[in-house]
Write an enzyme that holds these catalytic residues in place. Sequence first.
Site, PDB file in Angstrom:
ATOM      1  N   ARG A 234      48.496 143.035  90.602  1.00 16.02           N
ATOM      2  CA  ARG A 234      48.754 142.626  91.986  1.00 16.02           C
ATOM      3  C   ARG A 234      49.363 143.798  92.734  1.00 16.02           C
ATOM      4  O   ARG A 234      50.104 144.609  92.144  1.00 16.02           O
ATOM      5  CB  ARG A 234      49.748 141.455  92.046  1.00 16.02           C
ATOM      6  CG  ARG A 234      49.165 140.104  91.769  1.00 16.02           C
ATOM      7  CD  ARG A 234      48.232 139.621  92.890  1.00 16.02           C
ATOM      8  NE  ARG A 234      47.721 138.297  92.622  1.00 16.02           N
ATOM      9  CZ  ARG A 234      46.558 138.032  92.003  1.00 16.02           C
ATOM     10  NH1 ARG A 234      45.775 139.016  91.606  1.00 16.02           N
ATOM     11  NH2 ARG A 234      46.179 136.785  91.805  1.00 16.02           N
ATOM     12  N   HIS A 282      40.171 144.696  95.698  1.00 15.86           N
ATOM     13  CA  HIS A 282      40.524 143.501  94.923  1.00 15.86           C
ATOM     14  C   HIS A 282      39.236 142.859  94.379  1.00 15.86           C
ATOM     15  O   HIS A 282      38.966 141.678  94.598  1.00 15.86           O
ATOM     16  CB  HIS A 282      41.322 142.500  95.772  1.00 15.86           C
ATOM     17  CG  HIS A 282      42.070 141.500  94.920  1.00 15.86           C
ATOM     18  ND1 HIS A 282      43.305 141.015  95.251  1.00 15.86           N
ATOM     19  CD2 HIS A 282      41.750 140.899  93.739  1.00 15.86           C
ATOM     20  CE1 HIS A 282      43.722 140.153  94.331  1.00 15.86           C
ATOM     21  NE2 HIS A 282      42.776 140.065  93.395  1.00 15.86           N
TER      22      HIS A 282
HETATM   23  P1  NAP Z   1      48.597 135.964  81.265  1.00 14.92           P
HETATM   24  O1  NAP Z   1      47.664 135.539  80.202  1.00 14.92           O
HETATM   25  O2  NAP Z   1      49.665 135.044  81.715  1.00 14.92           O
HETATM   26  O3  NAP Z   1      49.239 137.347  80.791  1.00 14.92           O
HETATM   27  C1  NAP Z   1      50.276 137.956  81.493  1.00 14.92           C
HETATM   28  C2  NAP Z   1      50.919 138.990  80.591  1.00 14.92           C
HETATM   29  O4  NAP Z   1      51.958 139.634  81.328  1.00 14.92           O
HETATM   30  C3  NAP Z   1      51.573 138.353  79.346  1.00 14.92           C
HETATM   31  O5  NAP Z   1      51.405 139.195  78.240  1.00 14.92           O
HETATM   32  C4  NAP Z   1      53.034 138.297  79.747  1.00 14.92           C
HETATM   33  O6  NAP Z   1      53.947 138.322  78.650  1.00 14.92           O
HETATM   34  C5  NAP Z   1      53.152 139.574  80.549  1.00 14.92           C
HETATM   35  N1  NAP Z   1      54.334 139.530  81.407  1.00 14.92           N
HETATM   36  C6  NAP Z   1      54.644 138.640  82.380  1.00 14.92           C
HETATM   37  N2  NAP Z   1      55.864 138.913  82.900  1.00 14.92           N
HETATM   38  C7  NAP Z   1      56.325 139.991  82.237  1.00 14.92           C
HETATM   39  C8  NAP Z   1      57.518 140.732  82.290  1.00 14.92           C
HETATM   40  N3  NAP Z   1      58.509 140.429  83.144  1.00 14.92           N
HETATM   41  N4  NAP Z   1      57.676 141.781  81.433  1.00 14.92           N
HETATM   42  C9  NAP Z   1      56.702 142.094  80.551  1.00 14.92           C
HETATM   43  N5  NAP Z   1      55.530 141.426  80.456  1.00 14.92           N
HETATM   44  C10 NAP Z   1      55.346 140.387  81.281  1.00 14.92           C
HETATM   45  O7  NAP Z   1      47.791 136.371  82.598  1.00 14.92           O
HETATM   46  P2  NAP Z   1      46.292 136.924  82.690  1.00 14.92           P
HETATM   47  O8  NAP Z   1      45.329 135.799  82.707  1.00 14.92           O
HETATM   48  O9  NAP Z   1      46.120 137.973  81.686  1.00 14.92           O
HETATM   49  O10 NAP Z   1      46.313 137.541  84.178  1.00 14.92           O
HETATM   50  C11 NAP Z   1      47.184 138.587  84.506  1.00 14.92           C
HETATM   51  C12 NAP Z   1      47.148 138.888  85.987  1.00 14.92           C
HETATM   52  O11 NAP Z   1      45.948 139.576  86.346  1.00 14.92           O
HETATM   53  C13 NAP Z   1      47.140 137.705  86.940  1.00 14.92           C
HETATM   54  O12 NAP Z   1      48.422 137.137  87.075  1.00 14.92           O
HETATM   55  C14 NAP Z   1      46.652 138.320  88.231  1.00 14.92           C
HETATM   56  O13 NAP Z   1      47.745 138.817  88.981  1.00 14.92           O
HETATM   57  C15 NAP Z   1      45.800 139.490  87.749  1.00 14.92           C
HETATM   58  N6  NAP Z   1      44.386 139.313  88.086  1.00 14.92           N
HETATM   59  C16 NAP Z   1      43.809 140.188  88.955  1.00 14.92           C
HETATM   60  C17 NAP Z   1      42.476 140.066  89.252  1.00 14.92           C
HETATM   61  C18 NAP Z   1      41.790 141.046  90.147  1.00 14.92           C
HETATM   62  O14 NAP Z   1      40.651 140.811  90.545  1.00 14.92           O
HETATM   63  N7  NAP Z   1      42.402 142.158  90.465  1.00 14.92           N
HETATM   64  C19 NAP Z   1      41.712 139.034  88.672  1.00 14.92           C
HETATM   65  C20 NAP Z   1      42.335 138.173  87.791  1.00 14.92           C
HETATM   66  C21 NAP Z   1      43.687 138.314  87.499  1.00 14.92           C
HETATM   67  P3  NAP Z   1      53.965 137.125  77.563  1.00 14.92           P
HETATM   68  O15 NAP Z   1      52.707 137.324  76.749  1.00 14.92           O
HETATM   69  O16 NAP Z   1      55.185 137.399  76.789  1.00 14.92           O
HETATM   70  O17 NAP Z   1      53.967 135.846  78.331  1.00 14.92           O
HETATM   71  C1  GLV Z   2      42.425 137.211  91.126  1.00 15.33           C
HETATM   72  O1  GLV Z   2      43.078 138.050  91.673  1.00 15.33           O
HETATM   73  C2  GLV Z   2      42.957 136.254  90.203  1.00 15.33           C
HETATM   74  O2  GLV Z   2      44.175 136.108  90.127  1.00 15.33           O
HETATM   75  O3  GLV Z   2      42.149 135.590  89.519  1.00 15.33           O
END
Ligand code: NAP
Ligand code: GLV
Length: 319
Positions: A234, A282
Amino acid sequence: MADKGKILLSVTGFDPGIWKDALEKAAPDRTVVLEPAEASDPEIDYAVVWKQPPGVLDGLPNLKAIFSIGAGVDHLFAAGNDLPDVPIVRVVAEDLTDRMSEYSVWQVLDHLRKGPLYRDQQARRGWHEDLMQPAASEVTIGILGYGNLGRDAAKKLIMLGFKVIGWSRTEKQDEAVETFAGEDGLAGFLAQSDIVVCLLPLTPATRGILSASFFAKMKPRGPLGAPILINAGRGGLQVEADILAALEEKRLGAVSLDVFQPEPLPPESPLWTHPRVTITPHAAATSMPHALVPPMVDQMDAHDRGEKLKNLVDREAGY
Ligand code: NAP
Ligand code: GLV
């Protein structure tokens, strides 16, 4: 025959028509509404949202759950939105995960194989092979945010021969990847990472993490010269002035940014024209209704049968 209740669809930044069509196709027995018929429509039991306007979810007496149409849920918690106390479901889906890993692999390979340099040369009809070409096996990729998306990207990068390490909030055991956790683990993680791929959620704990103090902890030199940052998490995670300063000081060799604060990135931002900045709008992993809506509706049906919802957001952690 719509008799299972109503779904409130409230999305901004995406075309609501496409999401409405997909919901109506997947849930012919539910009515999809873009606005509540009345402020407290008792027939609305599920909400599907992206950056909903403030107050839209207030006062719905029978709301059972909120579905985010993306993996991130920071848009839900944005200022002015006091969310009703119901479960929040986020996207965990192969389609979105594959797209994000494609982006991560694309950007990592682009930096490994000198994409910015050769594009610049091409613009000047230059022909010069950079012989300082490390192999993937000489490069360590640090996945910042070793969650659903981070683990998949790691798997695919390992297949290409990279060494991968991961950083998360809570401790992990992972056979293929050395993992680091919490603030205490960050310096050790950064000391090894030649390319940092940031896939963190935006929460109060992670806002602004990609700042001068973070760049100061990065490995000063490696097989690619200075370290590289790729951020697809983000925009609120990064301090843009600090990124520009780190590029000038050569603490950062190059960056790829998919996310910004605000979006769209304003035309006057110096990031647009910086020779070592790659910008995408994005677009790393867009949400595709045909892939994401059917599992959402399956979850609504399962919940109505008394089954537990999956992929729930931890409100306290903010993701
Ligand atoms: P997820 O499965 O919840 O994974 C998030 C990871 O971040 C987990 O390993 C979590 O730790 C870690 N984390 C959270 N807070 C932290 C902190 N304070 N210190 C250290 N590590 C921390 O989420 P995801 O599905 O992988 O998605 C991640 C993010 O990608 C989304 O929230 C979104 O912002 C972004 N995203 C972007 C796009 C785009 O098009 N650019 C698309 C989709 C998603 P734990 O494992 O210990 O919980
Ligand atoms: C896109 O940014 C998502 O959070 O899926």
